[in-house]
Structure formats: C-alpha cells, structure tokens
Motif scaffolding. Structure first.
Motif, PDB file in Angstrom:
ATOM      1  N   GLN A 263      66.448  30.691  -0.910  1.00 46.19           N
ATOM      2  CA  GLN A 263      65.254  31.239  -1.560  1.00 46.19           C
ATOM      3  C   GLN A 263      64.142  30.205  -1.566  1.00 46.19           C
ATOM      4  N   LEU A 264      64.549  28.958  -1.749  1.00 45.70           N
ATOM      5  CA  LEU A 264      63.571  27.871  -1.726  1.00 45.70           C
ATOM      6  C   LEU A 264      62.853  27.853  -0.380  1.00 45.70           C
ATOM      7  N   LEU A 265      63.626  28.010   0.674  1.00 41.23           N
ATOM      8  CA  LEU A 265      63.041  28.004   2.020  1.00 41.23           C
ATOM      9  C   LEU A 265      62.067  29.168   2.168  1.00 41.23           C
ATOM     10  N   ALA A 266      62.474  30.336   1.689  1.00 42.17           N
ATOM     11  CA  ALA A 266      61.613  31.509   1.792  1.00 42.17           C
ATOM     12  C   ALA A 266      60.312  31.283   1.038  1.00 42.17           C
ATOM     13  N   THR A 267      60.414  30.734  -0.171  1.00 39.99           N
ATOM     14  CA  THR A 267      59.189  30.520  -0.937  1.00 39.99           C
ATOM     15  C   THR A 267      58.331  29.448  -0.278  1.00 39.99           C
ATOM     16  N   PHE A 268      58.976  28.528   0.445  1.00 49.20           N
ATOM     17  CA  PHE A 268      58.182  27.557   1.184  1.00 49.20           C
ATOM     18  C   PHE A 268      57.379  28.262   2.280  1.00 49.20           C
ATOM     19  N   GLY A 269      57.982  29.249   2.905  1.00 46.07           N
ATOM     20  CA  GLY A 269      57.247  30.056   3.876  1.00 46.07           C
ATOM     21  C   GLY A 269      56.020  30.690   3.221  1.00 46.07           C
ATOM     22  N   VAL A 270      56.218  31.179   1.994  1.00 44.25           N
ATOM     23  CA  VAL A 270      55.096  31.790   1.267  1.00 44.25           C
ATOM     24  C   VAL A 270      53.985  30.767   1.039  1.00 44.25           C
ATOM     25  N   VAL A 271      54.359  29.529   0.722  1.00 49.72           N
ATOM     26  CA  VAL A 271      53.363  28.479   0.505  1.00 49.72           C
ATOM     27  C   VAL A 271      52.454  28.363   1.725  1.00 49.72           C
ATOM     28  N   LEU A 272      53.075  28.303   2.887  1.00 51.72           N
ATOM     29  CA  LEU A 272      52.293  28.149   4.114  1.00 51.72           C
ATOM     30  C   LEU A 272      51.383  29.347   4.344  1.00 51.72           C
ATOM     31  N   VAL A 273      51.928  30.532   4.150  1.00 47.37           N
ATOM     32  CA  VAL A 273      51.143  31.747   4.366  1.00 47.37           C
ATOM     33  C   VAL A 273      49.937  31.775   3.433  1.00 47.37           C
ATOM     34  N   VAL A 274      50.180  31.466   2.165  1.00 47.77           N
ATOM     35  CA  VAL A 274      49.094  31.527   1.190  1.00 47.77           C
ATOM     36  C   VAL A 274      48.005  30.507   1.529  1.00 47.77           C
ATOM     37  N   GLN A 275      48.415  29.327   2.010  1.00 45.72           N
ATOM     38  CA  GLN A 275      47.403  28.325   2.366  1.00 45.72           C
ATOM     39  C   GLN A 275      46.420  28.863   3.394  1.00 45.72           C
ATOM     40  N   ASP A 276      46.934  29.471   4.426  1.00 47.70           N
ATOM     41  CA  ASP A 276      46.017  29.998   5.444  1.00 47.70           C
ATOM     42  C   ASP A 276      45.244  31.212   4.955  1.00 47.70           C
ATOM     43  N   LEU A 277      45.901  32.046   4.153  1.00 46.71           N
ATOM     44  CA  LEU A 277      45.211  33.231   3.630  1.00 46.71           C
ATOM     45  C   LEU A 277      44.022  32.809   2.773  1.00 46.71           C
ATOM     46  N   VAL A 278      44.243  31.824   1.928  1.00 47.70           N
ATOM     47  CA  VAL A 278      43.169  31.357   1.057  1.00 47.70           C
ATOM     48  C   VAL A 278      42.017  30.823   1.892  1.00 47.70           C
ATOM     49  N   LEU A 279      42.374  30.075   2.918  1.00 49.67           N
ATOM     50  CA  LEU A 279      41.347  29.527   3.801  1.00 49.67           C
ATOM     51  C   LEU A 279      40.536  30.655   4.445  1.00 49.67           C
ATOM     52  N   LYS A 280      41.230  31.691   4.888  1.00 46.72           N
ATOM     53  CA  LYS A 280      40.563  32.825   5.532  1.00 46.72           C
ATOM     54  C   LYS A 280      39.682  33.584   4.540  1.00 46.72           C
ATOM     55  N   LEU A 281      40.236  33.841   3.359  1.00 50.14           N
ATOM     56  CA  LEU A 281      39.547  34.721   2.415  1.00 50.14           C
ATOM     57  C   LEU A 281      38.423  34.014   1.676  1.00 50.14           C
ATOM     58  N   TRP A 282      38.646  32.740   1.295  1.00 44.68           N
ATOM     59  CA  TRP A 282      37.646  32.081   0.453  1.00 44.68           C
ATOM     60  C   TRP A 282      36.966  30.894   1.125  1.00 44.68           C
TER      61      TRP A 282
END
Ligand code: ATP
Ligand code: ATP
Ligand code: MG
Ligand code: MG
Lengths: 252, 613, 233
Positions: free
Chosen positions: B98-117
């Motif tokens: 689960q830790l690994l999966a949430t780490f994947g989420v960390v990466l996704v959110v970083q790029d999403l934030v960059l794109k959106l804001w």
C-alpha cells in the motif's frame, strides 16, 4: 532424581496476583499435570519456568542449577523445551525447516553463511517429525497446517534440544480426542525412555487423568491441591472450582 | 521575555498545523494499517484547492472558515476516490505494498498540481483581519496565529469524542484490531474504512488550506508535510491522537526555539529528536506495542529457492549482460552500469526488509557513506580504486554496526523511521561539513583507475562485482544464517524460545546490508566521477524501497527485477516525456494492481500454477 | 433453516471443501464432527463468507447466500463465533457488545445487554472491563454474547469448549440449551464429544471436505463403525 525444583515463586501484574508462592518439583521421567480454572496462573507459571517472565520472588532450579530470571535463550540451552498455548511456529518455512532451524540453534550452527540450510540435520529433523506423526506433512508450509498438526509440530520443535524438562502448555487443545491421548502417550513414552521430566497443563480431563503421574491444582495463583488422579477427583474444593459435575468432561 | 513568549506562542500555532496533518495520518494508519505516503499530497492539494476557493471568496472571517471547510470536504472526496479506486483493491496484499501504491499517488499528484496550478508559488492576499496583530508583553503577535493555537486542541477534543463516544468510533476501534471479525458481525467494514480515509484526508486538506495565510501553496509542500507528519506520528506513537498532539507540541516548540538558538542544525533537529525519542521509547511517547491487525494477509508465504528452469533464465540474462557492451552505445552502457548499481543497492535492502523483516526508509545512508568513503579514500588518502572499493563497504558496515544497535531493537514503521532519522543526520553532516565534503558542491573528480577508465571495462567490473555480491547475499539467505534470521521475523517468541539471538541476527543482517549498499555507493561514485549529499537524500532511500517492493520481497529475484524495471522505466520516461512523474506514478499504481506480490513474486506464482495445473 | 449443497472452497490452490452438503432444520442444534484439518472451520468460514466458496449453494431461510460479503450474511441473520475467540481486547465488555448490535428480526424480541447478562452472569459483573483483561472462559462467553447482539437466527459456534475449564464448559452447555429454548438454531463444531452429546440433537461428520455421515446423536452413538472410521474414539 529431581529435574526441576520450584520454590515459592510469585508474580503480580499491576496489583493482580497471578501466581502466589507456588512450590513443587518434577522428577526425571515423571508426568506432572498443572490444572486449574481459566486465569488461574498456569501459563504465567510456565513463563516463569522458561524465562519468558521473571518471577517477583522465589527460586527455580534445574538439575541443581539456579535458573531464576535467566533469558529464554539461556534456559533452552540448558535443556528446557516448551510448547506454547497459542502456537508459535515459522510460517514462511516448511514443517521440516521449522525443526531444522531448532536443530541448528541447538547444535550452534546458526552462524553459517554458505552451505544451504536444507543440507543440515535433515535426517534428524525427519526423525523427530516421525516421532510426532508429522512425517507425511514434512514438506508442507507450517503456515497452512490445521491446528492439531501445529501442536504436533510444536512438540517436535520442543524436542529438538534433547530436553531434560519439557513444558507443554495445553498441548492437545483443539486436537481430535483420539489424537490427544495418542500424543500424550507419546510424551509419556519419551518421558520414561529418556528420563525427561514433563510438566503440562490441560483442560481435557481424559488426558489429565489418563496420563499424569501426579496432578497439581492451581486456583487464583495458589496451589490448592496435589495428588494422584483419584485423590484429585475426590477433592471437594477442586470439584467446586474446576471439575464441576463431570457431565461434559467424560464423567471425571 | 516578550520575545520568548511570542516564540512560544508561534510554536503553539505551528503545533496546531502539524497536528492537523499528523492526526489524519495517525487515524488512517491506526485503522487501516496503511502507511499513507500520499498524505502530504492531500495536504498540498488542500492548499491549492483552498487557494482556488479562498481567492474567489470575500475576505471576511466567516467566508474564510467556510472556504477552508469546503477545501477540506473537497480533499475528503479525493481521499474517498483514492481509497475506493486504489487501496480497497490491495488491503489484502502484503503490508508495504500500500505504501508503494500511495507513493505512486504522490508522483501523480505532483504532476497534476503542476498542470492545474502552474509552477509558481500561490499566495493568498490577506484581508485586514488576518493581518491584524495583538500586543503581548510588548511584542506583536499575529491574530491569525492565536486562532491557530486554539484549533489544535479543539480538533483533538472533537476527534477524541468521535472515537470514544459514538457507535462509529467504537466500530472503528474494533476494526483497528480485527476487521474480519467486525465484518462477520454485520458491519460493512469497507464503508468504515472509506469514511476513516475521508476523515483523515479531510483533516489534511483543512491543514493545507489553513497554512495558506502564513505561507503559500507550492509544489514542495507535499514532501515536507509528509516527513514532518511521519515524524510527529512516530514520536507520538502510531495510532495515538493525544500522542500526536504532544509530539506536535514538542517538535514545533523545538523548531521555534531551535531556529534561534541552534540555526545550524535546524535542518535535522526534528530527526535528532525523533532518534532520541525512539531510542528511549521504542513505541513513541504514548504508543503501544503494535500487534498485527487480524484479517489481513498475515500468513507468510512459503519461501523456496528458485527452480532449475528459472536459474537458467538468470544465466541467460547474465550472458546477455556480459555481451551487451559490444552492441549498445555509450549512453545505454552508462544506464546499464547504473542499473547494476541499483540492483546491488536494492538487493542489500532486501536482506533487511525481506528475511530480516526490517523495512528501512533510510537505506541511502549506507549507500552515501560508501560513496563518500570511496571518494575520501581516493581524494583524501590517495588510495587506489580497488582499495577505495574496499573502504566503501567497510566504512558503511562500521556505521551500520554503530547505528544498528539502536535500530534492531525496534520494529515496523518505528524501525523504518529511525533509519530515516540516521540517514538525515548523515546527510546533514555531509551537507554541513563543507571543509571536508565540499557541502552542496560535493567531491568531484572521483574517477576510476586508468585500467578501468574505459566505460566498457568499468561496466564489466561493475557487472562482476554486483552479480557476485547479489549471489553471495542470496546464498547467505538460504544458509542457516538466513533461516535463523527469517525465524526471528516469523515468530520472535518461538525464535527466542529455541535459543536464537534475534538482536545479533538482525544486527548482522543490517551490517551485511550496509556493507553491500556501501559497495554499491562506492561503485556509483566511480561511475559518476563525483559524490553529492543527494546520494543520501530521502529520494534515494525511497527509490530503493520502491525497487524492492516493485519486484517483491519474497526472494532475491524481487529486488533484482525491481531495480532493473524501475531504473529502466525511469530512464526511458525521462527521455520521452516531461510528464514523467505522472506516467511513472501511474505505472507504479498499475504494477501494484497487476502484481500484488511484486513483479517477480506474482510472476513466479503464476508460473508455478501453470506448471502444476 | 440451512441447506448446504455441494459446497467447494479453496485456500489459494488447496481444495479444502470438496462438495459438502447437509441440511439443518430450524430450532435444532447440530454438531459438526471430524478430525483435525477435516474442514470444520472452513465450513463455518464459508457459511459466514470469510472464505468465499468457489462453487455450491448455501440456502439460508430460502435465500442463496453463497458468495455474499460477510457483513451482508451476518445481517441476514447468521451469527459466527470463531475458533480463537477474537474479542476486541481494547474495548470494554459493553463496547464489544455494541459492535455486535443489529436490529431485531422476525418480530422476536431483540437481545439486549440486560438479557445477555442474565444469560451470562459473569459478564454482568465486568461491564467496563477491557476484553484483553478477561480470562479465557470469560472471553468465550463474551464472543457468544457479542454475536447474539446481532439477533441471529442461526448461530455458528466453532469449538466453543476449547481451552475452557470443565465447570465453564458445563455452563456453556447450559447456555446453548437455553438458546435453543429461545428458538435459535445452532451449528456447532466440536472435538469434545462429551460436550457435543450433551447439547446436540443431530450430528454431521466431515472428512476431507465432504460430509460423510449425518444423523441423530442417538444414531451416531449406535453406529460404532462410523465412530471408529472417522472419529477414532
Ligand atoms: N501480561 C499480563 N498483564 C496483565 N495481566 C496478565 C498478563 N498475563 C496474564 N495476566 C493475568 O494473570 C492471570 C493468570 O493468567 P494465565 O495466562 O497464567 O492463566 P491460565 O491459568 O494459563 O489460564 P487459561 O487456562 O485460560 O490459559 C489472569 O488473570 C490474566 O488475566
Ligand atoms: N489459510 C490457510 N491456507 C491454506 N490452507 C489452510 C488455511 N487454513 C486452513 N488450511 C487447511 O485447510 C484444511 C482444513 O482446515 P480447517 O481449519 O477447516 O480444519 P478443522 O476441521 O477446523 O480442523 P481443527 O479441528 O484443527 O480446527 C487443513 O488441511 C488446513 O491445513
Ligand atoms: Mg494458559
Ligand atoms: Mg477448526
């Protein structure tokens, strides 16, 4: 010959006296049963004998040697094997490997880094497994065994250090009735052949009255009776706090 | 005097914001046992979403409060999404997945934030009431900070009431212990977990939004928040809310005063505090010994050495690797050298995490020490490269021996966080001892000896060393030592009762792992020609963790496959897209869902099944 | 009440239940007997849904519940008391009971804390004690009481007498007979034949994942062959 001598051990958990001033001894080849109501302090007694818990007071002597307060590791090396009420085995290993690890520890071969573990003490492990009737399951994973089989595996592990004293905490709980008696007969034979002193707890009265040479009764941490089967059966206090009418325990 | 008081009150205010994030994390962990790496990302999203909402609202206090709550609800919804789409599918997988999966989420959110804001820091224009001050003992105290001081205890009280006085709270506490039993009693535990996750995420979101007036929404706040929150949760004791508040206070106050008194060590102050707390209290300030929650996949799978057919596959791969320099270009060759180093690094972590049962969040410490050791040996002591490659593992092993004594007494997340603390301390030393280490500029010119300066030769050397070391490690794990080590992991009680010394077994495993990681670090230093403090960064520790988990913790094949896949994927993505975080994150998530036992573990199972059928 | 037909269950690849079939009439107490590892617990777990059956029907009061989630099955009126007690050790007796609470069904009076304390007087004396600080016997009573809070129509008890002192086992037998009086149907897995004989109306013998014999307790008592073949007593 006395193997284990216990003199006035006590243990409290935050105000609750779990074991209060208990004394007894076990001779080589003797089967001694420790019985008593749930929460009487039997497992706590066991924990003090194998070093899991240090007694608040009192002395434990093994073959004349004071072992009070030693660590479980040291006590195992001095020749005490134990099975647990809630079984504790190595789930990522096969049944045989479980015993092999115990043998590696016993023969002081743990710090070997090259030769594969399966090459060590395989035959000896199979011998122990055969004794407890687990030979056919030797290559199964310990993590998937039925409860009764786990108990047998525990016994094989406990025998790996060729113990002088064997502690068995509810060894047959969860086993089928016929197997219970068979397992305890096995323990009985080992005891008399090798002169092992066996101390065990049980709630199955067929087993207790069937194999024990002597019985101790513990209630709220105190010894309330001691004697052979008939003496214990006819003790009014034991009947009241523990045995009951015998209607659901085979008339004992 | 007034200064001290204001500093104290400022500390209290930041304690509140720390607590909001940490409370969510500890609640989620307590109930679901998920180590939620993405909690910092939820906090960051809270800040960004809060900015979007608040910058469109009028400036009054009521509007502000409403906007913050709205942001919290929004993030709670994001939490629900993550829980339902991702975590729910992998609750039964091995713990750390689960830790690994949430780490994947960390990466996704970083790029999403960059794109959106966008990449710029976003600040909130503060209305007058927010900018107002209160006079305290002759000093000016921001009114907003005073508000914040009250919020922490208020939230603590509310959560405490929620957990002890409501049926929902009782059910949640029961599920913490035995979720399967709760389900068998007619409670929809899935709904329970989703609501808990939503609550935790909502708290993080509110925390992020509340941080806006004093700072900004920016792309770095996820990692800072997650480290701080983890430190707080661990210092307080996992799952303990009062503990989390106490730890927030302790850490915020130490920071408030530390920045004045000991500016040099503020970077690591929190980690030093955490290390001290964990050494003295292995379960945190108010935590209790963690028992495995029932109803999760706690039956450990049987460990078997690979079968002959698979070994031949390994031999074939090795031959291919030996042959490769003749037909790949220089860039590919340097990537492959890097992959080999990563393989050894991951394999060393596997020794700790797999059979040792000691997850580490700071494995880069040994890697970095090896790299710096090699660099010192060459530049400072003028030793030859082979000598430096001996110094590297021994230096790292020595450090592992010294630190290890403290580490091996702990378990689980506590242990992992203590290794992180040590890594951060090592990092800070390397960063700040400028005269010796060059600080941020690193040590340059660490080149291989003349005979190995040809990249092909260096590649073969690396190949020989790495493969040999991995095989030796593997062998040790199947030898009596490895079995005894695994025994202490499977059942500490039984291991002790058959005379195994868990402490020394674990310590030796740690030292071996440290040495191997150190050697990997030494090789990395020579292959890059330089060492920097980034060798010891959290990122690198996380890399190792991801590689091992991605491959699977069951056997040595796991870290090897994981390292090759991760570095390969990483380098490829860097080349083809600038949204590499997004793609890498999604790939990790996909891999976790497809290979719940890690790539090697799951493949092996399927292969076995195919053969037995 | 319960009609199990050709039930198959697996752990991973291990085929444990290999077509178990049996029926349990409403209001009766039936005991599931069998060697260690025969599949008694697996049968129980498959009925409550903790183990998802691969094939077969579980007809419970006219509905096929095979493949449902455990919480849905529990809400449909199946109560499960597991082998290893599993009380919530951090929760008090009252809180443990609260977790089990489900609405009443069939228009029968709901179990309340007070009625349960009348059935298990020991528990009434330790309402705010944490589950972890109770003796094994008290924990066993608590798990049964907790399950009864869900007002089950059918109660699954997996080895309730294991590890309990003989006096407590006697009390337990009394409690089960009292439940039967209340109209609760009971399926019991047991190793203790003395106990089973005291409480059960009928028996089913399971061997290698199949039901190999069913009948009344009296018939079992008379059938020496079955007892030696499968129970070895
Ligand atoms: N670690 C502990 N902390 C607090 N109390 C304890 C602890 N261990 C045991 N006790 C208490 O000590 C008493 C004796 O427990 P013990 O486990 O020795 O009983 P027992 O005789 O083995 O019972 P059973 O037959 O149910 O296994 C019980 O009241 C128990 O609650
Ligand atoms: N989690 C598991 N994974 C794999 N196999 C399992 C698992 N649990 C049980 N088994 C196997 O399933 C079989 C049936 O087990 P089950 O627990 O149903 O037996 P039982 O009849 O209840 O035995 P007991 O009297 O010992 O409780 C056994 O062979 C056991 O080894
Ligand atoms: Mg006990
Ligand atoms: Mg069972």
């Amino acid at each position: 010959m006395t193997i284990l001598n216990v003199a006035g051990i006590s243990k409290s958990f935050g105000g609750v006296r779990a074991v209060a001033d208990v004394s007894f001894s076990v001779a080589a080849g003797e089967m001694l049963a420790l019985i008593g109501p749930n929460g009487a302090g039997k497992s706590t007694c066991f924990n003090m004998l194998n070093g899991q818990t240090a007694p608040d007071s009192g002395r434990v002597t093994l073959q004349g040697r004071d072992i009070t307060g030693l660590s479980p590791r040291r006590i195992w090396r001095l020749g005490v094997g134990r099975t647990f009420q809630i079984t504790a085995t190595f789930a990522s290993m096969t049944v045989r490997e479980n015993v092999q690890v115990a043998l590696l520890a016993h023969h002081r071969r743990v710090w070997r880094f090259l030769r594969p573990a399966f090459a060590w003490f395989g035959a000896e492990a199979d011998g122990l497994l055969a004794q407890v009737g687990m030979a056919e399951q030797a290559s199964r994973a310990a993590g998937v065994l039925a409860y009764g089989d786990l108990k047998r595996l525990e016994l094989a592990i406990a025998l790996a250090n060729a113990p002088a004293l064997l502690l068995m905490d509810e060894p047959t709980a969860g086993m089928a009735p016929s197997e219970r008696v068979a397992l305890m007969r096995l323990a009985r034979d080992l005891a008399s052949q090798r002169g092992i002193a066996v101390l065990f707890t049980e709630h199955d009265m067929d087993v207790v009255f069937g194999v024990a040479d002597r019985i101790l009764v513990l209630n709220r941490g105190e010894l309330i009776a001691e004697g052979d089967g008939p003496a214990i059966r006819s003790d009014a206090r034991v009947r009241a706090v523990y045995l009951g009418s015998g209607a659901t325990s085979g008339g004992h | 005097m007034g200064f001290v008081l204001v500093q104290f009150l400022t500390g209290l205010a930041s304690a509140s914001s720390l607590f909001l994030v940490a409370a969510g994390l500890t609640v989620i962990f307590g109930v679901t046992r998920v180590v939620n790496f993405a909690h910092g990302s939820l906090y960051m999203l809270g800040a960004y979403l809060g900015w979007t909402i608040l910058s469109r609202l009028p400036g009054g206090p009521a509007w502000f409060a409403g906007g913050v709550v709205l942001a919290g609800l929004g993030i709670a919804a994001v939490g629900v999404l993550i829980e339902v789409l991702l975590l729910q599918r992998i609750y039964k997988a091995p713990e750390l997945l689960q830790l690994l999966a949430t780490f994947g989420v960390v990466l996704v959110v970083q790029d999403l934030v960059l794109k959106l804001w966008g990449p710029n820091d976003l600040t909130l224009s503060r209305p007058p009431w927010m900018r107002s001050f209160v006079q305290i003992a002759g000093e000016r105290m921001p009114f907003y900070d005073l508000l914040m001081i009250g919020i922490g205890p208020l939230v603590l009280l509310a959560l405490w009431l929620l957990f002890t006085r409501t049926r929902w709270g009782t059910l949640v506490r029961a599920a913490t212990q035995d979720r399967e039993m709760v389900a068998a009693l007619g409670v929809d535990q899935r709904l329970l977990f989703t609501t808990v996750f939503a609550l935790g995420a909502g708290l993080a979101g509110i925390g992020g939004a509340l941080a806006l007036p004093d700072g900004s929404a920016n792309g770095q706040m996820d990692l800072t928040a997650i480290t701080d929150a983890f430190v707080v949760v661990v210092v307080g004791g996992l799952g303990s809310l009062p503990g989390a508040y106490l730890a927030s206070l302790l850490i915020a106050l130490l920071q408030a005063f530390g920045i004045v008194l000991l500016p040099k060590i503020t970077l690591v102050l929190v980690f030093v505090v955490m290390a001290v707390v964990l050494v003295v209290r292995p379960n945190g300030l108010l935590g209790r010994k963690l028992t495995l929650a029932r109803g999760e996949a706690n039956t450990l799978a049987l460990v078997r050495p690979a079968e002959p057919a698979l070994r031949w596959l390994g031999v074939a791969a090795l031959l291919l690797a030996v042959w490769a320099p003749w037909f790949v270009g220089p860039f590919a060759l340097s990537v492959m050298t890097e992959m080999l180093v990563a393989m050894l690094f991951a394999a060393s972590l596997h020794v700790m995490m797999g059979p040792g049962g000691m997850p580490s969040f700071g494995h880069a410490a040994w890697f970095g020490l090896g790299a710096y050791g090699a660099a010192f040996a060459v530049k400072g002591l003028a030793l030859s490269m082979p000598a430096a490659l001996v110094v590297a593992p021994f230096g790292a092993a020595l450090a592992a021996l010294v630190f290890g004594g403290f580490v091996v007494r702990l378990s689980g997340v506590y242990l992992a966080m203590l290794t992180l603390a040590f890594a951060q301390i090592v990092w800070a030393v390397m960063f700040q001892a400028v005269s010796v280490t060059g600080g941020d500029n690193g040590i340059l010119g660490v080149w291989p000896a003349g005979w190995a300066s040809n990249p092909r030769v260096f590649y073969w050397l690396t190949l020989a060393i790495c493969v040999a070391c991995v095989l030796v490690l593997r062998r040790a794990l199947y030898a009596p030592f490895g079995y005894a080590l695994r025994a202490t992991r499977d059942s500490a009680l039984r291991a002790e009762a058959i005379g195994l010394n868990a402490g020394s077994l674990r310590l030796v495993a740690l030292v071996i792992a440290g040495a191997a990681a150190g050697l990997a670090g030494g090789l990395a230093a020579f292959s890059k020609g330089s060492v920097f403090p980034t060798y010891i960064s959290i990122d690198r520790s996380v890399d190792a963790l991801v590689m091992v988990l991605l491959g699977g913790v069951q056997s040595m094949a796991g870290p090897v496959v994981g390292a090759l896949a991760y570095t390969g994927l990483f380098d490829m993505l860097l080349m083809v897209t600038d949204l590499w975080r997004l793609v890498l994150g999604l790939s990790i998530i996909a891999l976790v869902l497809v290979f719940p036992q890690g790539i090697a573990g799951t493949t092996y199972r399927l292969w076995l099944r195919g053969r037995e059928a | 009440m319960l009609n199990v037909d050709d039930l198959h269950s697996y752990y991973g690849r291990a085929h444990i239940l290999q077509g178990a079939s049996f029926a349990l009439p409403a209001g009766e107490v039936m005991v599931l007997l069998g060697r260690n590892g025969a599949g008694k617990s697996t049968t129980m777990k498959s009925l409550i849904g903790i183990v998802r059956p691969a094939r077969g029907r579980i007809d419970f009061a006219g509905v096929d519940i095979a493949g449902w989630e455990p919480h849905r099955i529990a809400r449909a009126g199946l109560g499960y008391v597991p082998e290893e007690r599993r009380v919530f050790t951090d929760l008090t007796v009252l809180e443990n009971l609260e977790v089990g609470r489900q609405p009443a069904r069939d228009g029968r009076p709901a179990w309340t804390e007070e009625r349960l304390f009348a059935l298990f007087p020991n528990l009434g004396r330790m309402r705010t004690r944490a589950g972890g600080r109770m003796s094994g016997g008290e924990q066993q009573m608590l798990t049964i009481a907790r399950t009864l809070m869900g007002n089950p129509r059918l109660l699954l008890l997996d080895e309730p007498s294991e590890g309990l002192a003989p006096v407590i086992v006697e009390e337990m037998a009394g409690a089960i007979l009292a439940l039967k009086q209340e109209g609760v149907t009971v399926l019991l897995a047991e190793q203790n034949l003395h106990f089973a004989a005291r409480v059960a109306d009928r028996a089913a013998v399971i061997e290698k994942g199949r039901i190999v014999w069913t009948g009344t307790m009296a018939a079992l008592h008379a059938d020496e062959a079955v007892r030696t073949a499968y129970l070895a007593v």
